[in-house]
Design an enzyme around this catalytic site. Structure first.
Site, PDB file in Angstrom:
ATOM      1  N   CYS A  14      36.776  74.086  47.492  1.00  0.00           N
ATOM      2  CA  CYS A  14      35.780  73.013  47.440  1.00  0.00           C
ATOM      3  C   CYS A  14      34.865  73.039  48.660  1.00  0.00           C
ATOM      4  O   CYS A  14      35.222  73.556  49.713  1.00  0.00           O
ATOM      5  CB  CYS A  14      36.440  71.641  47.431  1.00  0.00           C
ATOM      6  SG  CYS A  14      37.607  71.399  46.097  1.00  0.00           S
ATOM      7  N   GLY A  41      32.933  76.719  45.630  1.00  0.00           N
ATOM      8  CA  GLY A  41      33.429  76.237  44.341  1.00  0.00           C
ATOM      9  C   GLY A  41      32.308  76.265  43.327  1.00  0.00           C
ATOM     10  O   GLY A  41      31.198  75.840  43.643  1.00  0.00           O
ATOM     11  N   ASN A 118      38.155  68.446  50.335  1.00  0.00           N
ATOM     12  CA  ASN A 118      38.393  69.892  50.343  1.00  0.00           C
ATOM     13  C   ASN A 118      39.779  70.126  50.926  1.00  0.00           C
ATOM     14  O   ASN A 118      40.083  69.655  52.009  1.00  0.00           O
ATOM     15  CB  ASN A 118      37.330  70.585  51.197  1.00  0.00           C
ATOM     16  CG  ASN A 118      37.588  72.079  51.360  1.00  0.00           C
ATOM     17  OD1 ASN A 118      37.187  72.672  52.348  1.00  0.00           O
ATOM     18  ND2 ASN A 118      38.235  72.699  50.417  1.00  0.00           N
ATOM     19  N   TYR A 259      36.898  85.667  54.625  1.00  0.00           N
ATOM     20  CA  TYR A 259      36.208  85.750  53.336  1.00  0.00           C
ATOM     21  C   TYR A 259      35.459  84.473  52.939  1.00  0.00           C
ATOM     22  O   TYR A 259      34.357  84.537  52.428  1.00  0.00           O
ATOM     23  CB  TYR A 259      37.239  86.050  52.232  1.00  0.00           C
ATOM     24  CG  TYR A 259      36.700  85.842  50.832  1.00  0.00           C
ATOM     25  CD1 TYR A 259      35.867  86.792  50.245  1.00  0.00           C
ATOM     26  CD2 TYR A 259      36.999  84.689  50.111  1.00  0.00           C
ATOM     27  CE1 TYR A 259      35.358  86.594  48.971  1.00  0.00           C
ATOM     28  CE2 TYR A 259      36.485  84.488  48.835  1.00  0.00           C
ATOM     29  CZ  TYR A 259      35.671  85.449  48.270  1.00  0.00           C
ATOM     30  OH  TYR A 259      35.159  85.251  47.024  1.00  0.00           O
TER      31      TYR A 259
HETATM   32  P1  AMP Z   1      40.968  91.417  43.377  1.00  0.00           P
HETATM   33  O1  AMP Z   1      40.378  92.181  42.255  1.00  0.00           O
HETATM   34  O2  AMP Z   1      41.783  90.259  42.865  1.00  0.00           O
HETATM   35  O3  AMP Z   1      41.735  92.280  44.347  1.00  0.00           O
HETATM   36  O4  AMP Z   1      39.758  90.752  44.129  1.00  0.00           O
HETATM   37  C1  AMP Z   1      39.458  91.028  45.452  1.00  0.00           C
HETATM   38  C2  AMP Z   1      38.055  90.570  45.695  1.00  0.00           C
HETATM   39  O5  AMP Z   1      37.981  89.160  45.496  1.00  0.00           O
HETATM   40  C3  AMP Z   1      37.643  90.876  47.119  1.00  0.00           C
HETATM   41  O6  AMP Z   1      36.349  91.471  47.061  1.00  0.00           O
HETATM   42  C4  AMP Z   1      37.572  89.527  47.789  1.00  0.00           C
HETATM   43  O7  AMP Z   1      36.440  89.425  48.585  1.00  0.00           O
HETATM   44  C5  AMP Z   1      37.478  88.532  46.662  1.00  0.00           C
HETATM   45  N1  AMP Z   1      38.322  87.346  46.907  1.00  0.00           N
HETATM   46  C6  AMP Z   1      39.339  87.209  47.748  1.00  0.00           C
HETATM   47  N2  AMP Z   1      39.874  85.973  47.674  1.00  0.00           N
HETATM   48  C7  AMP Z   1      39.139  85.308  46.765  1.00  0.00           C
HETATM   49  C8  AMP Z   1      39.169  83.976  46.256  1.00  0.00           C
HETATM   50  N3  AMP Z   1      40.071  83.099  46.663  1.00  0.00           N
HETATM   51  N4  AMP Z   1      38.254  83.623  45.326  1.00  0.00           N
HETATM   52  C9  AMP Z   1      37.356  84.527  44.882  1.00  0.00           C
HETATM   53  N5  AMP Z   1      37.277  85.790  45.334  1.00  0.00           N
HETATM   54  C10 AMP Z   1      38.158  86.189  46.260  1.00  0.00           C
END
Ligand code: AMP
Length: 466
Positions: A14, A41, A118, A259
């Site tokens: 959030c 979000g 949040n 991130y």
């Molecule tokens: P994955 O395919 O699940 O390994 O996704 C990794 C990617 O998702 C990386 O490029 C991260 O920057 C991004 N990422 C990491 N944590 C999150 C999150 N909580 N929400 C959305 N994207 C994320």
């Protein structure tokens, strides 16, 4: 993750925003502010405004640009308004989404409340059960409603004391922006897990999850809200109350630096971009490799890739082009859909990759789907080798404090060793930044941060399901 309620996992991402002052349209200011927090979000959004006696609000599902048309903002623009709060949220899919959309608005004896939260409370179920036994009613699944009812229960106390009860009872993560009896309230949990900052634009005070929202509305960053600090803003200005000592066993979510926060945000006087840049530099020291180009995963790996490239003296080259009209792939529920969405979202420039040894930099591997698809795409485009460098340690455990992550049985690093992951994603090498290297980059000790996703040290409590 679908239809999650507080009876199982409730993990939300959030952004919150609040303003107090005489603006031509506070609703418009809140709209611009929360627009800059869209990355926190993308599933629902809301704005509430008040003139001190009544609250008007509008909430909906979707991106801020979908929810708030010009007409809605004009409807929410009332000349006497002095305070506004806004929220953007990644919620669970389905009908419950709109019910749980924030700000939560309620009327009680002392007037109106509009609450934007949040973070996640890890003892929400217990608080709720205790309050329900006393006859309090709940209309949502949201842990945020517990805060609302704690305030209702303590209505005969002053606002500082009532909010003190929130701090005493609530465990976990909360950064709040709230309209409360015509005042703007900001409150941060005693560890300060989620960020919250204060800004000023002429005579208008602002509270926001991230300083990038202040920049957008033309406000100056005054300072961060301290862990355990309550901020009350009204006609007489800003008052600060320390409701709890700062927790010594943990603090800000380190993943905000890795991130989650926007690179143009400053948290604890540290530029998020510069922290990521340092992580990339440190990663190059820890895991050098002979290569021709350093390429980021857009946009999440970019700042670290610049740092890696500079420290390794290998040219930084954009090789993946992002289709900016595709929403984040991470939130797509079906595995197969996620793979096609990576291809929809990121496309290679073959001339960049042909016959090259590539260092591919990203901030994290969660499920491993994104990086696996990207390596495939880059090799199809002609790369000779792809060396993956991740600017954070292996992500081994879910977040219970406000970042949506899968269960451990879907986290690549919880299931496999780095060697196994490397083979599975078809990388020529794979290295993560060490925890020590991460702490060296961002500065401070382990206990200055929440790093449970890397260490399983849930200092603020695991979710309690009893
Ligand atoms: P994955 O395919 O699940 O390994 O996704 C990794 C990617 O998702 C990386 O490029 C991260 O920057 C991004 N990422 C990491 N944590 C999150 C999150 N909580 N929400 C959305 N994207 C994320």
């Amino acid at each position: 993750m679908q239809n999650a309620t507080i009876t199982d996992k409730l993990r939300e991402e959030c952004g919150v925003f609040g303003a107090f002052g005489k603006e031509a349209s506070l609703a418009e200011l809140a709209y611009y502010g929360v627009f800059s927090l869209q990355h926190r979000g993308q599933e629902s959004a809301g704005i509430a405004v008040s003139d001190g006696s009544s609250i008007a609000s509008f909430k909906g599902q979707g991106l801020i640009s979908d929810v708030f048309t010009k007409e809605v903002i004009m409807d929410l623009t009332r000349s006497n308004d002095k305070v506004a709060v806004a929220h953007t949220r990644y919620s669970t899919a389905g009908a419950k989404g709109i019910i749980n959309a924030q700000p939560l608005v309620a009327q009680y004896l002392n007037g109106g409340i509009a609450l934007a939260h949040n973070g996640n409370l890890v003892n929400a179920k217990k608080i709720r059960r205790d309050l329900e036994k006393e006859g309090y009613l709940f209309q949502t699944d949201s842990d945020t409603e517990c805060i609302l009812n704690i305030l209702a229960k303590n209505k005969y106390r002053g606002h500082v004391s009532a909010l003190g009860e929130v701090v005493r009872l609530a465990e976990g993560a909360y950064s709040l922006a709230m309209i409360y009896d015509g005042k703007l309230i900001g409150l941060r949990d005693p560890a300060g897990i989620r960020p919250l900052c204060i800004g000023k634009k002429n005579d208008t005070w602002i509270i926001a999850s991230e300083s990038c929202a202040l920049t957008t509305v033309g406000a100056e960053l005054v300072r961060d809200v301290e862990p355990g600090e309550l901020i009350v803003i009204d006609e007489s200005g800003l008052s600060s109350y320390i409701l709890s000592d700062r927790r010594q066993d943990g603090g800000l979510c380190i993943f905000e630096y890795i991130y989650f926060a926007r690179p143009d945000t400053t948290i604890n006087n540290k530029s998020v971009y510069l922290q990521r840049h340092k992580m990339g530099q440190q990663l190059a020291k820890e895991a050098p490799v002979e290569a021709d180009i350093v390429t980021p995963v857009p946009d999440s790996g970019r700042s670290a890739a610049v740092g890696y490239s500079q420290a390794a003296n290998i040219p930084f080259t954009e090789g993946l082009i992002k289709n900016r009209y595709v929403a984040r792939t991470f939130i797509t529920p079906e595995q197969s859909e996620r793979e096609i969405k990576v291809r929809l979202k990121l496309s290679p420039i073959p001339e960049v990759f042909k016959d090259k040894r590539v260092v591919l930099v990203d901030d994290s591997i969660v499920r491993g789907t994104t990086i696996k698809s990207l390596i495939n795409i880059i090799k199809e485009a002609g790369a000779k080798e792809v060396h993956v460098r991740i600017s954070s340690p292996p992500y081994v455990s879910p977040c219970y404090y406000g970042i949506d992550t899968p269960d451990a049985d879907n986290l690549a690093a919880a299931l496999y060793t780095p060697e196994e992951i490397m083979e599975n994603i078809d990388a020529d090498s794979l290295h993560y930044l060490s925890l020590d290297g991460l702490l060296k980059s961002v500065g401070g000790e382990k206990t200055d941060y929440c790093n449970a996703c890397f260490t399983k040290n849930y200092f603020a409590g695991r979710i309690k399901n009893e």
